[in-house]
Each structure stands twice: as structure tokens, then as C-alpha cells.
Scaffold this motif. Structure first.
Motif, short mmCIF file in Angstrom:
data_model
loop_
_atom_site.label_atom_id
_atom_site.label_comp_id
_atom_site.label_asym_id
_atom_site.label_seq_id
_atom_site.Cartn_x
_atom_site.Cartn_y
_atom_site.Cartn_z
N LEU A 170 0.84 -1.20 0.00
CA LEU A 170 0.00 0.00 0.00
C LEU A 170 0.87 1.25 0.00
O LEU A 170 1.88 1.31 0.71
CB LEU A 170 -0.92 0.03 1.23
CG LEU A 170 -1.95 -1.09 1.37
CD1 LEU A 170 -2.68 -0.96 2.70
CD2 LEU A 170 -2.94 -1.09 0.21
N ILE A 171 0.45 2.22 -0.78
CA ILE A 171 1.05 3.55 -0.78
C ILE A 171 -0.04 4.53 -0.37
O ILE A 171 -1.09 4.61 -1.01
CB ILE A 171 1.60 3.93 -2.17
CG1 ILE A 171 2.70 2.97 -2.62
CG2 ILE A 171 2.09 5.37 -2.17
CD1 ILE A 171 4.00 3.10 -1.85
N ILE A 172 0.18 5.26 0.71
CA ILE A 172 -0.78 6.25 1.18
C ILE A 172 -0.20 7.62 0.88
O ILE A 172 0.83 8.01 1.43
CB ILE A 172 -1.05 6.10 2.69
CG1 ILE A 172 -1.47 4.66 3.00
CG2 ILE A 172 -2.12 7.08 3.14
CD1 ILE A 172 -1.47 4.34 4.48
N GLN A 173 -0.85 8.35 -0.01
CA GLN A 173 -0.31 9.62 -0.49
C GLN A 173 -1.13 10.79 0.03
O GLN A 173 -2.35 10.84 -0.12
CB GLN A 173 -0.29 9.65 -2.02
CG GLN A 173 0.35 10.91 -2.58
CD GLN A 173 0.60 10.82 -4.06
OE1 GLN A 173 0.40 9.78 -4.68
NE2 GLN A 173 1.06 11.90 -4.66
N HIS A 174 -0.42 11.74 0.64
CA HIS A 174 -1.05 12.96 1.12
C HIS A 174 -1.13 13.99 0.00
O HIS A 174 -0.51 13.84 -1.05
CB HIS A 174 -0.27 13.52 2.31
CG HIS A 174 -0.41 12.70 3.55
ND1 HIS A 174 -1.17 13.09 4.62
CD2 HIS A 174 0.11 11.49 3.89
CE1 HIS A 174 -1.11 12.17 5.57
NE2 HIS A 174 -0.34 11.19 5.15
N VAL A 179 4.42 10.36 0.86
CA VAL A 179 3.72 9.09 0.98
C VAL A 179 4.18 8.30 2.20
O VAL A 179 5.29 8.50 2.73
CB VAL A 179 3.92 8.21 -0.28
CG1 VAL A 179 3.47 8.95 -1.53
CG2 VAL A 179 5.37 7.75 -0.41
N LEU A 180 3.30 7.38 2.62
CA LEU A 180 3.64 6.32 3.56
C LEU A 180 3.71 5.02 2.77
O LEU A 180 2.82 4.74 1.95
CB LEU A 180 2.56 6.19 4.64
CG LEU A 180 2.40 7.32 5.65
CD1 LEU A 180 1.13 7.10 6.47
CD2 LEU A 180 3.60 7.39 6.57
N GLY A 181 4.74 4.24 3.01
CA GLY A 181 4.84 2.92 2.39
C GLY A 181 4.46 1.86 3.41
O GLY A 181 4.97 1.87 4.54
N VAL A 182 3.55 0.95 3.03
CA VAL A 182 3.04 -0.04 3.98
C VAL A 182 3.19 -1.44 3.38
O VAL A 182 2.72 -1.71 2.27
CB VAL A 182 1.55 0.21 4.31
CG1 VAL A 182 1.04 -0.85 5.29
CG2 VAL A 182 1.36 1.61 4.88
N GLU A 183 3.82 -2.32 4.13
CA GLU A 183 3.85 -3.74 3.80
C GLU A 183 2.96 -4.48 4.80
O GLU A 183 2.84 -4.07 5.97
CB GLU A 183 5.27 -4.29 3.87
CG GLU A 183 6.16 -3.83 2.72
CD GLU A 183 5.94 -4.63 1.45
OE1 GLU A 183 4.77 -4.73 1.02
OE2 GLU A 183 6.92 -5.14 0.89
#
Length: 238
Positions: A170-174, A179-183
Motif C-alpha cells: 500500500l502507498i498512502i499519499q497525502h 507518501v507512507l509505504g506499507v507492507e
């Protein structure tokens, strides 16, 4: 849950302007889509798996109509590929990651209850590596994060290079582009191999990565020596 699916096939599809001539084919397509959850399996492969024994297979346009109608009914909740606002990366895949509206619906479509999911032999699928239980875990995490991201006006996507060398769940983009990178890992511990793609992402985008996080099935939240945060699913919240 079965009655809900029956209602979608028999009533809501026609109301959306998509009369279903062969309900069994649509049900098979839904079940095969569920088996492909948390992957970027091509729609053509889903169709082939769903209609393997049929000589008169539905046209590609028909299955795309399935997808569009199910999306408009909020049964499909696909995660789009990440398209960076800044040109840090190239050769990114453009396929969405398949998710249904609820992981419980996916399990029901596959005919799996809790006991079946916990049996290793019930976990494999011809469409992807790993297990159905792992895919459901990722689905649940993604559903939770998507809810919290919407409240923060952030966008959720996924990253996969075209050759599959690198993938971030998952990439959470503001809004500012960072971004936040999530595994996501269905495990009670996080190994070095579980964070290698987050390290790669950090090397590629530098300060535009706000943080790197692994969400797992353990009980303890902590930060690794390489500065990757490790967070239990049970602690996720807005």
C-alpha cells in the motif's frame, strides 16, 4: 451472505442495465475474482479460470461489464496502481489490485469458513502465490487503512514494478505528494526480507517517504533499527 449475492445477481444487476443471461457464469466469475484478491491477476486470466469447462465463453466485453456493474454496486473495491506526482520512478505496473467490498464476502464466495482457512491445504490458489488466509489478512488491513485515509483526505494505491522485482502493498499519499509505504505480513514476527521493498522505496524517493511501516499479526508495536515501524493490525486506528 448468500441471499445478498443472489439479490445482486437476480435484481441489482438488471437494475443497473446489465441483464444476466447466465447467472452461473457471473457467480463463477465472482468466486474466481475472490480467489485472486490482493493480486494484480489479469482479467483475462480470471475469465479463463472461471469458464475453463465452457465452450461458449462470455466475451471480454461482458466480463468488463461485470466489473463495472459490481464496482457501481460497491462490491468491488480495487486498489489502483500508484502514479507518482514526481518522476522518481519508472517502469511501474498499471494493473489494479483486486479487492471486494469485504473480506468476509470473499471467503463466502470461496466456500471457506474459519476452520477451512486455518487448514494449510485450503489456502492455495492457482491464481497467486501464498495463501487465501494471507490474502484475506491483506484485504482486511487495506479496508481499514482505506477508511482512515479517506478521513485524512489521503489516497491509497499500491506499487508494483512491471517486471515484479519490487512491490509495496500500500502507498498512502497525502495532498502534498509525500507518501507512507506499507507492507502487510500475516506473521507474528518481521524479518529483514519483509522490509526490503520499503528500503528500496526509501532509496528511490528519499524525503518524500514520510515513513515505512509493516503491519503484522503480532502483539507488539516497535521500530526496527533500520527505522521501519512495525505495527500490529489490532492497534490500527485513525
Amino acid at each position: 451472505m448468500d441471499a445478498y449475492v443472489d439479490n445482486v445477481v437476480q435484481r441489482e444487476f438488471p437494475e443497473q442495465g446489465y441483464p444476466v443471461r447466465r447467472p452461473a457464469v457471473l457467480r463463477a466469475w465472482l468466486a474466481t475474482y475472490a480467489a485472486a484478491m490482493s493480486t494484480t491477476t489479469a482479467y483475462s486470466k480470471i475469465l479463463d479460470a472461471a469458464t475453463g469447462g465452457l465452450t461458449n465463453k462470455p466475451a471480454k466485453e461482458t466480463t468488463l461489464a461485470y466489473r463495472d456493474a459490481l464496482s457501481s454496486l460497491w462490491l468491488l473495491d480495487e486498489i489502483p496502481p500508484w502514479i507518482p506526482g514526481r518522476n522518481h520512478l519508472d517502469r511501474l505496473g498499471q494493473s489494479p489490485k483486486h479487492h471486494l467490498a469485504d473480506p468476509a464476502l470473499a471467503a463466502r464466495l470461496l466456500g471457506l469458513d474459519g476452520a477451512a482457512l486455518l487448514r494449510a491445504e485450503q489456502g492455495s490458489t492457482n491464481l497467486s502465490e501464498g495463501t487465501i488466509l494471507s490474502a484475506l489478512f491483506e484485504h482486511l488491513v487495506a479496508l481499514s487503512i482505506h477508511t482512515y485515509a479517506e478521513a485524512s483526505e489521503a489516497r491509497v494505491s499500491h506499487l508494483r514494478t512491471r517486471n515484479g522485482d519490487h512491490e509495496v502493498d500500500l502507498i498512502i499519499q497525502h495532498a502534498d505528494g509525500r507518501v507512507l509505504g506499507v507492507e502487510i505480513k500475516l506473521a507474528d514476527r518481521v524479518e529483514d526480507t519483509d522490509v526490503k521493498h520499503l528500503h528500496w522505496l526509501r532509496e528511490r524517493i528519499g524525503e518524500n517517504l514520510i515513513d515505512a511501516i509493516v503491519i503484522y499479526a503480532g502483539e507488539r508495536a516497535y521500530r526496527r533499527r533500520d527505522d521501519v515501524a512495525v505495527v500490529p493490525l489490532a492497534l490500527l486506528g485513525p
